[in-house]
Motif scaffolding. Sequence first.
Motif, short mmCIF file in Angstrom:
data_model
loop_
_atom_site.label_atom_id
_atom_site.label_comp_id
_atom_site.label_asym_id
_atom_site.label_seq_id
_atom_site.Cartn_x
_atom_site.Cartn_y
_atom_site.Cartn_z
N ASP A 1 0.82 -1.21 0.00
CA ASP A 1 0.00 0.00 0.00
C ASP A 1 0.86 1.27 0.00
O ASP A 1 0.51 2.26 -0.63
CB ASP A 1 -0.91 0.03 1.23
N PHE A 2 1.96 1.23 0.72
CA PHE A 2 2.80 2.42 0.90
C PHE A 2 4.24 2.08 0.53
O PHE A 2 5.13 1.99 1.38
CB PHE A 2 2.71 2.92 2.34
N SER A 3 4.43 1.86 -0.75
CA SER A 3 5.71 1.32 -1.23
C SER A 3 6.89 2.25 -1.00
O SER A 3 8.03 1.80 -0.97
CB SER A 3 5.60 0.99 -2.72
N ASN A 4 6.63 3.55 -0.85
CA ASN A 4 7.73 4.50 -0.67
C ASN A 4 7.83 5.01 0.76
O ASN A 4 8.50 6.02 1.01
CB ASN A 4 7.58 5.68 -1.62
N ASN A 5 7.15 4.35 1.68
CA ASN A 5 7.20 4.79 3.06
C ASN A 5 8.54 4.38 3.69
O ASN A 5 8.84 3.19 3.80
CB ASN A 5 6.04 4.17 3.85
N PRO A 6 9.37 5.34 4.09
CA PRO A 6 10.71 5.00 4.57
C PRO A 6 10.72 4.26 5.90
O PRO A 6 11.64 3.51 6.19
CB PRO A 6 11.39 6.37 4.70
N GLN A 7 9.68 4.46 6.74
CA GLN A 7 9.63 3.74 8.01
C GLN A 7 9.41 2.25 7.77
O GLN A 7 10.09 1.41 8.35
CB GLN A 7 8.50 4.29 8.88
#
Length: 366
Positions: free
Chosen positions: A353-359
């Motif tokens: 869902d959030f492929s670029n979320n750094p966490q």
Amino acid sequence: MNPTDYSQGHALLVGVANYHQISRLPAAILNDVNDVAATLASPNYCAYAPANVVTLVDVNATRVAVLRSLDELAARVGLDDTACVFFSGHGAIVDSLDKEDSVLLTVDSDLANIESTSISSNELAEALSRIKAKRLLVFIDACHAGGAAISKKLTNEEGHEFKSGYSPNIFAKLAVGSGRALMASCRSDEESAVFRGARNSVFTTALLAGLRGAADKTASGFIKVFDLFNYISEEVPKLNPNDQHPIFKADNLELNFAIALNQVGRKTPHRPDAMGTAQQGDPWTVLENILIDLYPLGPRDQEVWSRAGGDLSRLQFHSNGQAAWHAALRTLKQGGGGLNINFSSLIGTAKKDFSNNPQLAMLQIS
């Protein structure tokens, strides 16, 4: 979800400024429709497929054409799709069977025969009910009064007149159903402002900024329905102090569902303090903090728990998302929550869902 486009998004946008027999509205009304359509279809913003974004403005926005386009929207939208309907133009309040009703005025509406040449609330509600998408968001910007106060009447040369605007009880009627929500540009006793020389109305100015990323304050990569309204409801009074307050109606809406991608947010780093949190500490606690941020309504939000292999019936109900996530992850850590869900499957689903979320990127899938 595909991280580069939102092909499941569909929209119908209608705007009328140059009515045939009723007072005209500012050209900003037409800009509103065209600019929202361009933002939805832009690969740099919401990433809808351009073919899925349909506009009807002025001469093309007849009663017949609007109703037909609503039926076409219903025919092409699937259960798992997202649908948006946007209308900007005149609304009128009429008496129907001793009850006050509201109608949308299309370009060919005639005040001398208003019931046959406009779209009643019943017709609009029925058309919306045929759209089977689990996620439907309706925008109504029909409290324009052509520069006059909202208490003024819509009139024609023959002396027919009706109160301009849209009655608040009708908004709730249009939002009936699971996964349905409506945003209106202002309260019934207010005017939806268009400032002289402005490209867009006040409401659409805030809507456009929200769709272009401002509503996604956590840089999740999605524009979500509650987040969008929260942003609009904060911004509109700043632009038009004390004179305009958008309203939100929903009958049975539990999930803060996504209505579009936020491609700008995918390029925006998270806060440095959040990055630091992901680098250290118990991984279960780190995951809990991330999930509360990304899915604020809890394990039901975006159906993330089910998609990760979990069984929602194994979880206890909690009134807020933070408590729900704390209890759910405690259950998961103890081996519960469903036969096919685990720490890794939950992280993997969130990363889709959030492929670029750094966490999330810093959490390892074993």
